[in-house]
Design an enzyme around this catalytic site. Structure first.
Site, PDB file in Angstrom:
ATOM      1  N   ARG A   1      -8.645  -0.324   4.697  1.00 36.15           N
ATOM      2  CA  ARG A   1      -7.754   0.690   4.134  1.00 36.15           C
ATOM      3  C   ARG A   1      -6.415   0.068   3.744  1.00 36.15           C
ATOM      4  NH1 ARG A   1      -6.213   4.572   8.157  1.00 36.15           N
ATOM      5  NH2 ARG A   1      -4.708   4.835   6.505  1.00 36.15           N
TER       6      ARG A   1
ATOM      7  N   CYS B   1      -5.551  12.683  12.963  1.00 39.16           N
ATOM      8  CA  CYS B   1      -5.367  11.259  12.758  1.00 39.16           C
ATOM      9  C   CYS B   1      -5.172  10.627  14.128  1.00 39.16           C
ATOM     10  CB  CYS B   1      -4.128  11.069  11.894  1.00 39.16           C
ATOM     11  SG  CYS B   1      -3.596   9.395  11.733  1.00 39.16           S
TER      12      CYS B   1
ATOM     13  N   ARG C   1       0.001  14.698  12.579  1.00 39.87           N
ATOM     14  CA  ARG C   1       0.641  14.356  11.296  1.00 39.87           C
ATOM     15  C   ARG C   1       0.977  15.650  10.554  1.00 39.87           C
ATOM     16  NH1 ARG C   1      -0.963   8.930   9.774  1.00 39.87           N
ATOM     17  NH2 ARG C   1       0.624   9.024   8.170  1.00 39.87           N
ATOM     18  N   PRO C   2       1.979  16.377  11.029  1.00 39.21           N
ATOM     19  CA  PRO C   2       2.311  17.654  10.389  1.00 39.21           C
ATOM     20  C   PRO C   2       2.931  17.451   9.006  1.00 39.21           C
ATOM     21  CG  PRO C   2       3.961  17.099  12.042  1.00 39.21           C
ATOM     22  CD  PRO C   2       2.917  16.024  12.113  1.00 39.21           C
ATOM     23  N   ILE C   3       2.985  18.527   8.188  1.00 38.83           N
ATOM     24  CA  ILE C   3       3.681  18.422   6.890  1.00 38.83           C
ATOM     25  C   ILE C   3       4.769  19.495   6.766  1.00 38.83           C
ATOM     26  CG2 ILE C   3       1.751  17.312   5.681  1.00 38.83           C
ATOM     27  CD1 ILE C   3       1.421  20.101   4.244  1.00 38.83           C
ATOM     28  N   ASP C   4       5.205  20.006   7.939  1.00 39.92           N
ATOM     29  CA  ASP C   4       6.223  21.069   7.904  1.00 39.92           C
ATOM     30  C   ASP C   4       7.487  20.655   7.147  1.00 39.92           C
ATOM     31  OD1 ASP C   4       6.351  19.296  10.228  1.00 39.92           O
ATOM     32  OD2 ASP C   4       8.116  20.440  10.813  1.00 39.92           O
ATOM     33  N   LEU C   5       7.858  19.377   7.244  1.00 41.51           N
ATOM     34  CA  LEU C   5       9.091  18.954   6.572  1.00 41.51           C
ATOM     35  C   LEU C   5       8.902  18.885   5.057  1.00 41.51           C
ATOM     36  CD1 LEU C   5      10.112  16.161   9.124  1.00 41.51           C
ATOM     37  CD2 LEU C   5      11.122  18.446   8.911  1.00 41.51           C
TER      38      LEU C   5
ATOM     39  N   ARG D   1      -4.755  10.600   4.678  1.00 38.06           N
ATOM     40  CA  ARG D   1      -3.592  11.461   4.895  1.00 38.06           C
ATOM     41  C   ARG D   1      -2.639  11.443   3.704  1.00 38.06           C
ATOM     42  NH1 ARG D   1      -3.351  14.980   8.645  1.00 38.06           N
ATOM     43  NH2 ARG D   1      -1.161  14.987   8.076  1.00 38.06           N
TER      44      ARG D   1
ATOM     45  N   LYS E   1       0.841  -1.212   0.000  1.00 38.82           N
ATOM     46  CA  LYS E   1       0.000   0.000   0.000  1.00 38.82           C
ATOM     47  C   LYS E   1       0.871   1.254   0.000  1.00 38.82           C
ATOM     48  CE  LYS E   1      -1.654   1.515   4.109  1.00 38.82           C
ATOM     49  NZ  LYS E   1      -1.378   2.900   4.514  1.00 38.82           N
ATOM     50  N   ASN E   2       1.868   1.276   0.901  1.00 39.64           N
ATOM     51  CA  ASN E   2       2.623   2.520   1.078  1.00 39.64           C
ATOM     52  C   ASN E   2       3.628   2.773  -0.049  1.00 39.64           C
ATOM     53  OD1 ASN E   2       1.101   3.000   3.294  1.00 39.64           O
ATOM     54  ND2 ASN E   2       2.673   2.453   4.798  1.00 39.64           N
TER      55      ASN E   2
ATOM     56  N   ASP F   1       4.631   0.477  12.143  1.00 38.15           N
ATOM     57  CA  ASP F   1       3.416  -0.152  11.605  1.00 38.15           C
ATOM     58  C   ASP F   1       3.245  -1.601  12.061  1.00 38.15           C
ATOM     59  OD1 ASP F   1       2.899   2.212  10.317  1.00 38.15           O
ATOM     60  OD2 ASP F   1       3.631   1.562   8.361  1.00 38.15           O
TER      61      ASP F   1
HETATM   62  N1  EPU Z   1       6.720  14.413  10.731  1.00 32.94           N
HETATM   63  C1  EPU Z   1       6.919  15.756  11.012  1.00 32.94           C
HETATM   64  N2  EPU Z   1       6.775  16.657   9.990  1.00 32.94           N
HETATM   65  C2  EPU Z   1       6.460  16.293   8.724  1.00 32.94           C
HETATM   66  C3  EPU Z   1       6.248  14.924   8.448  1.00 32.94           C
HETATM   67  C4  EPU Z   1       6.392  13.998   9.477  1.00 32.94           C
HETATM   68  O1  EPU Z   1       7.208  16.112  12.132  1.00 32.94           O
HETATM   69  O2  EPU Z   1       6.365  17.157   7.841  1.00 32.94           O
HETATM   70  C5  EPU Z   1       6.851  13.415  11.814  1.00 32.94           C
HETATM   71  C6  EPU Z   1       5.574  12.613  12.037  1.00 32.94           C
HETATM   72  O3  EPU Z   1       4.677  13.278  12.890  1.00 32.94           O
HETATM   73  C7  EPU Z   1       6.118  11.328  12.647  1.00 32.94           C
HETATM   74  C8  EPU Z   1       7.444  11.161  11.925  1.00 32.94           C
HETATM   75  O4  EPU Z   1       7.792  12.447  11.412  1.00 32.94           O
HETATM   76  O5  EPU Z   1       6.355  11.490  14.009  1.00 32.94           O
HETATM   77  C9  EPU Z   1       7.430  10.158  10.794  1.00 32.94           C
HETATM   78  O6  EPU Z   1       6.323  10.424   9.924  1.00 32.94           O
HETATM   79  P1  EPU Z   1       6.385  10.154   8.376  1.00 32.94           P
HETATM   80  O7  EPU Z   1       6.299  11.455   7.651  1.00 32.94           O
HETATM   81  O8  EPU Z   1       7.541   9.267   8.039  1.00 32.94           O
HETATM   82  O9  EPU Z   1       5.016   9.375   8.144  1.00 32.94           O
HETATM   83  P2  EPU Z   1       4.194   9.369   6.790  1.00 32.94           P
HETATM   84  O10 EPU Z   1       5.146   9.475   5.664  1.00 32.94           O
HETATM   85  O11 EPU Z   1       3.091  10.338   6.883  1.00 32.94           O
HETATM   86  C10 EPU Z   1       4.328   6.810   6.317  1.00 32.94           C
HETATM   87  C11 EPU Z   1       3.342   5.681   6.225  1.00 32.94           C
HETATM   88  C12 EPU Z   1       2.823   5.331   7.609  1.00 32.94           C
HETATM   89  C13 EPU Z   1       4.025   4.956   8.492  1.00 32.94           C
HETATM   90  C14 EPU Z   1       5.028   6.106   8.520  1.00 32.94           C
HETATM   91  C15 EPU Z   1       6.301   5.788   9.287  1.00 32.94           C
HETATM   92  C16 EPU Z   1       2.345   5.986   4.040  1.00 32.94           C
HETATM   93  C17 EPU Z   1       1.147   6.270   3.238  1.00 32.94           C
HETATM   94  N3  EPU Z   1       2.229   6.047   5.364  1.00 32.94           N
HETATM   95  O12 EPU Z   1       3.584   7.919   6.834  1.00 32.94           O
HETATM   96  O13 EPU Z   1       1.995   4.194   7.450  1.00 32.94           O
HETATM   97  O14 EPU Z   1       3.589   4.678   9.803  1.00 32.94           O
HETATM   98  O15 EPU Z   1       5.415   6.449   7.164  1.00 32.94           O
HETATM   99  O16 EPU Z   1       6.925   4.669   8.766  1.00 32.94           O
HETATM  100  O17 EPU Z   1       3.393   5.651   3.491  1.00 32.94           O
HETATM  101  C18 EPU Z   1       0.244   2.717   7.965  1.00 32.94           C
HETATM  102  O18 EPU Z   1       0.451   2.155   6.877  1.00 32.94           O
HETATM  103  O19 EPU Z   1      -0.485   2.215   8.876  1.00 32.94           O
HETATM  104  C19 EPU Z   1       0.885   4.004   8.237  1.00 32.94           C
HETATM  105  C20 EPU Z   1       0.445   4.846   9.162  1.00 32.94           C
END
Ligand code: EPU
Length: 422
Positions: free
Chosen positions: A398, A115, A120-124, A91, A22-23, A306
């Site tokens: 999902r 969530c 789940r911020p997107i600042d990065l 998300r 999925k991811n 996960d």
């Molecule tokens: N984070 C920030 N700022 C950002 C983005 C992330 O602070 O701009 C923080 C998050 O809050 C978290 C950490 O960085 O504490 C890691 O988050 P990441 O961005 O890696 O998560 P994601 O990319 O949104 C993906 C998977 C998740 C999985 C995480 C970690 C997808 C669609 N989702 O999410 O999968 O848990 O990476 O490996 O690829 C799931 O499949 O159940 C799931 C939640």
């Protein structure tokens, strides 16, 4: 809403085929927006999150065809606006931002709401886009990114909680069509990022270092169509490994990539399970009484967040005290209260679950709260006395393709009760 009913106590045996990831599939589908040519993607799992992503792509103007596991996308002419009604369900819809910015130098995507697994911020993601010379604004629930010219540069995407998977994907996708060279430091090294990079390279992108903490992207003028098969889902595989460890006699997982599962396999070995590991197939011998473990979730190649909920279900059966600490999503413990209702002895201490076992679990009506928490409840149901009724299974749908049918194929007594009220 559909329910899953699990009658505990039936041993699992036989073999199960693991679906596409999925991811990986979600950003790869989004990446097809980077070209006006046709992209053909195989091994796309049949999941509601995938369905939402295809809806977003169609809404943006792409022509989408789907036949069993293959999706054909042609995004000849697309718009750059994804409104709330269409993105709110998922998300991961945020990963259309990078391709839209790359191809059209602008995008406006509504931000999905909160969530349950935590903030789940997107600042990065935005830090990365800004480094490419884009302006980013968050207003009225939308994120708007635009640039006259996208220019490569060096950016560090490591955040307080470590690297970001979708943030790395987004910046890598936008950078493929930027002028000059982009270097992402502190990049996520997850296999799903590598799979996306392989797809982008097939489309004509110049990318080096995917799978390490530094990715270098040399921008090109345009990308072309490509054909790709999505990697096996390491989290679905991990979930079936735990099911087999908990309730199996001998279970074989087919179409896996064992290299992607090292941390999970090491933990199961430490817990006392015997496994026969080949490159694309793993056989697990259940023993019903694991040894306790100390687990810490970390970015890849560490133990995946996960898989934390599923391991909590397993460790409730271990003889002794286990600990599972979250470093990626420190609030991701929604499964704990439901597992306790089934008789598990789990106490939360900050971001650590302390699990005292062995507990004999008993079936109960439980509520799925997020994808992996729901999977943990189904796993617990496999070894609980009596009937476990898992409500709100849309969370499971999902991310797990036919989990009820696959477990039934291994001998579990499990059924889905369809809600016909809609
Ligand atoms: N984070 C920030 N700022 C950002 C983005 C992330 O602070 O701009 C923080 C998050 O809050 C978290 C950490 O960085 O504490 C890691 O988050 P990441 O961005 O890696 O998560 P994601 O990319 O949104 C993906 C998977 C998740 C999985 C995480 C970690 C997808 C669609 N989702 O999410 O999968 O848990 O990476 O490996 O690829 C799931 O499949 O159940 C799931 C939640």
């Amino acid at each position: 809403m559909d329910k899953i009913l699990v009658h505990g106590g039936r041993p699992l045996s036989g073999s199960v085929r693991i679906s596409g990831s999925k991811n990986s599939a979600l950003p790869i589908l989004a990446a097809s927006l980077l070209t006006r040519d046709r992209c053909v993607i195989h091994c796309v799992p049949d999941l509601s999150d995938i369905h939402y992503m295809l809806q977003i792509l169609s809404h943006l103007g792409a022509h989408v065809e789907r036949a069993s596991g293959t999706v054909i996308i042609q995004a000849e002419k697309i718009s750059t606006v994804a409104p709330y009604e269409i993105v709110r369900k998922m998300r991961a819809s945020v990963c259309v931002l990078g391709p839209l910015l790359g191809r059209h130098r602008e995008a406006k995507v509504s931000l999905p709401g909160g969530c349950v697994i935590g903030d789940r911020p997107i600042d990065l993601h935005l830090r990365g886009f800004r480094a490419l010379n884009a302006a980013c604004r968050v207003e009225a629930g939308d994120v708007k990114v635009f640039a006259d010219e996208l220019r490569g540069s060096t950016v560090d995407l490591e955040g307080k909680q470590g690297p970001t998977v979708l943030g790395t994907d987004n910046v890598m996708m936008a950078a493929t069509l930027a002028e000059g060279v982009t270097v992402i430091e502190g990049a996520a090294a997850e296999p799903e990022v590598v799979d996306l990079a392989h797809f982008l390279i097939k489309m004509g992108a110049k990318i080096e270092g995917a799978g390490t903490r530094r990715i270098t992207i040399e921008g090109v003028k345009e990308l072309h169509g490509a054909e790709h098969s999505v990697i096996p889902d390491r989290i679905e595989a991990g979930t079936f490994l735990v099911a087999a460890a908990l309730a199996g006699t001998e279970v074989t997982l087919r179409r896996v990539n064992s290299d992607h599962l090292k941390a999970v396999l090491n933990s199961l070995t430490d817990a006392g399970f015997r496994m026969d590991v080949q490159r694309d197939q793993i056989t697990v011998h259940g023993n019903g009484s694991p040894r306790p473990l100390e687990l810490i979730t970390e970015p890849y190649p560490g133990f995946p967040t996960d898989m934390q909920a599923q391991m909590c279900a397993l460790l409730s059966r271990a003889n002794g005290v286990s600990r599972a600490t979250e470093t990626v999503f420190p609030q991701r413990f929604m499964h704990v209260s439901e597992l306790k209702r089934m008789g598990a002895d789990i106490e939360l201490d900050g971001a650590t679950a302390i699990i005292r076992g062995p507990s004999q679990l008993s079936g109960a009506p439980v509520m799925a709260s997020d994808l992996r928490a729901s999977a943990a409840l189904v796993l617990a149901g496999l070894v609980a006395n009596g009937l476990t009724e898992v409500n709100r299974v849309y969370h499971i749908d999902r991310g797990y393709e036919s989990i009820d049918e696959k477990l039934a194929g291994l001998g579990a007594h499990i059924e889905r009760v369809k809600d016909r009220s809609h």
